[in-house]
Enzyme design. Structure first.
Site, PDB file in Angstrom:
ATOM      1  N   CYS A 146      -2.669   0.698   9.797  1.00 18.10           N
ATOM      2  CA  CYS A 146      -3.713  -0.236   9.348  1.00 18.10           C
ATOM      3  C   CYS A 146      -4.692  -0.612  10.451  1.00 18.10           C
ATOM      4  CB  CYS A 146      -3.101  -1.533   8.839  1.00 18.10           C
ATOM      5  SG  CYS A 146      -1.569  -1.358   7.949  1.00 18.10           S
ATOM      6  N   HIS A 203       0.838  -1.203   0.000  1.00 22.52           N
ATOM      7  CA  HIS A 203       0.000   0.000   0.000  1.00 22.52           C
ATOM      8  C   HIS A 203       0.872   1.252   0.000  1.00 22.52           C
ATOM      9  CE1 HIS A 203      -3.261  -2.595   2.032  1.00 22.52           C
ATOM     10  NE2 HIS A 203      -3.795  -2.175   0.895  1.00 22.52           N
TER      11      HIS A 203
HETATM   12  C1  CIR Z   1      -3.549  -7.699   3.333  1.00 22.48           C
HETATM   13  O1  CIR Z   1      -2.706  -8.228   2.602  1.00 22.48           O
HETATM   14  O2  CIR Z   1      -4.533  -7.144   2.876  1.00 22.48           O
HETATM   15  C2  CIR Z   1      -3.349  -7.727   4.826  1.00 22.48           C
HETATM   16  N1  CIR Z   1      -2.737  -8.962   5.222  1.00 22.48           N
HETATM   17  C3  CIR Z   1      -2.495  -6.588   5.262  1.00 22.48           C
HETATM   18  C4  CIR Z   1      -3.193  -5.275   5.117  1.00 22.48           C
HETATM   19  C5  CIR Z   1      -2.411  -4.152   5.704  1.00 22.48           C
HETATM   20  N2  CIR Z   1      -3.122  -2.940   5.597  1.00 22.48           N
HETATM   21  C6  CIR Z   1      -2.578  -1.773   5.296  1.00 22.48           C
HETATM   22  O3  CIR Z   1      -1.395  -1.693   4.959  1.00 22.48           O
HETATM   23  N3  CIR Z   1      -3.378  -0.717   5.284  1.00 22.48           N
END
Ligand code: CIR
Length: 254
Positions: A249, A162
């Site tokens: 997150c 992200h």
């Molecule tokens: C994913 O791959 O979607 C989750 N395991 C990690 C998401 C992390 N979120 C973020 O960076 N906003």
């Protein structure tokens, strides 16, 4: 911006089944992520936020990464449409929660957007175009933001999952970022602190009400940030990082 509230969600026992590209030397531990999550909530409360802690959502092992399911604009919550289909149900679970706090809008197909790709810098939104977020998602969010007096632009996400995995606004007109983003023309107007490659997770530092929350164990970045003369709180994020997440997150702040 002064935050008064945050929404978080407890990780479920099956959190290790979430999506990740991280290399593991050992399996992630549930007791540790619960302790890390509790310390995170406590840190937000210490900074004056009233924190809503939602129960785990067992059907969605990544649901405690609540930031991806919504974007908080001034006076409007925007439900996203995550780029990863397995995470879309998280948005439905978040809708009734956000409706308690105010008006809610939604990103519609064919738009794709993860909240982790949206970085707010004062009155400007940088919206990352990534594997998870597309131009149409950015356009829809940008239109909603512009109607509330914000400007926006899209930026390519080249270096990580992200946008905010690799760049975050730490206040004082300063971005904390990966080397890969240092020369991006989009960020030319800002001062920059570059995170050394061996401390990459530290780029996901979160500023809340004038305090910087930084993942523990990144001394060079902590030293660089000390130049900003802001209080610094280190939080252990080891298990969260194993699931490709970080400090931003874990909450929606507003
Ligand atoms: C994913 O791959 O979607 C989750 N395991 C990690 C998401 C992390 N979120 C973020 O960076 N906003």
């Amino acid at each position: 911006m002064l935050f008064t509230r945050a929404i978080t969600r407890l990780p479920g026992e099956n959190f290790h089944q979430g999506i990740t590209n991280a290399h593991w030397d050992r399996p992630p531990r549930y007791d540790r992520i619960l302790a890390q999550h509790a310390a995170y909530v406590a840190a937000l409360e210490t900074l004056g936020l009233e924190v809503t802690v939602l129960p785990p959502a067992p059907d969605f092992p990544d649901a405690y990464f609540v930031e991806d399911a919504a974007v908080m604009l001034p006076g409007l919550a925007v439900l996203t449409r995550p780029g990863e289909p397995a995470r879309r149900g998280e948005v439905e679970a978040m809708a009734p929660v956000l409706e308690r706090f105010g008006p809610v809008a939604s990103i519609r197909a064919p738009g794709l957007l993860d909240g982790g790709d949206v970085m707010c810098v004062e009155d400007h939104l940088f919206i990352g175009l990534s594997r998870r977020s597309n131009r149409e998602g950015a356009r829809q969010l940008g239109a909603l933001a512009a109607a509330r007096g914000l400007t926006w632009s899209s930026v390519p996400v080249t270096a990580a999952l992200h946008l905010k995995t690799g760049v975050n606004y730490v206040g004082e007109a300063t971005l904390l970022l990966f080397e890969a983003y240092r020369d991006l023309p989009d960020f030319a107007a800002y001062r920059k602190i570059v995170v050394p490659p061996e401390e990459a997770p530290a780029a996901n530092t979160l500023r809340v009400n004038g305090t910087l929350l930084i993942p523990a164990g990144h001394p060079r970045t902590a030293e660089s940030l000390a130049a900003l003369c802001l209080p610094l709180v280190e939080l252990d994020m080891s298990e969260v990082a194993m699931m490709d997440g970080g400090l931003t997150c874990l909450s929606l702040r507003f």
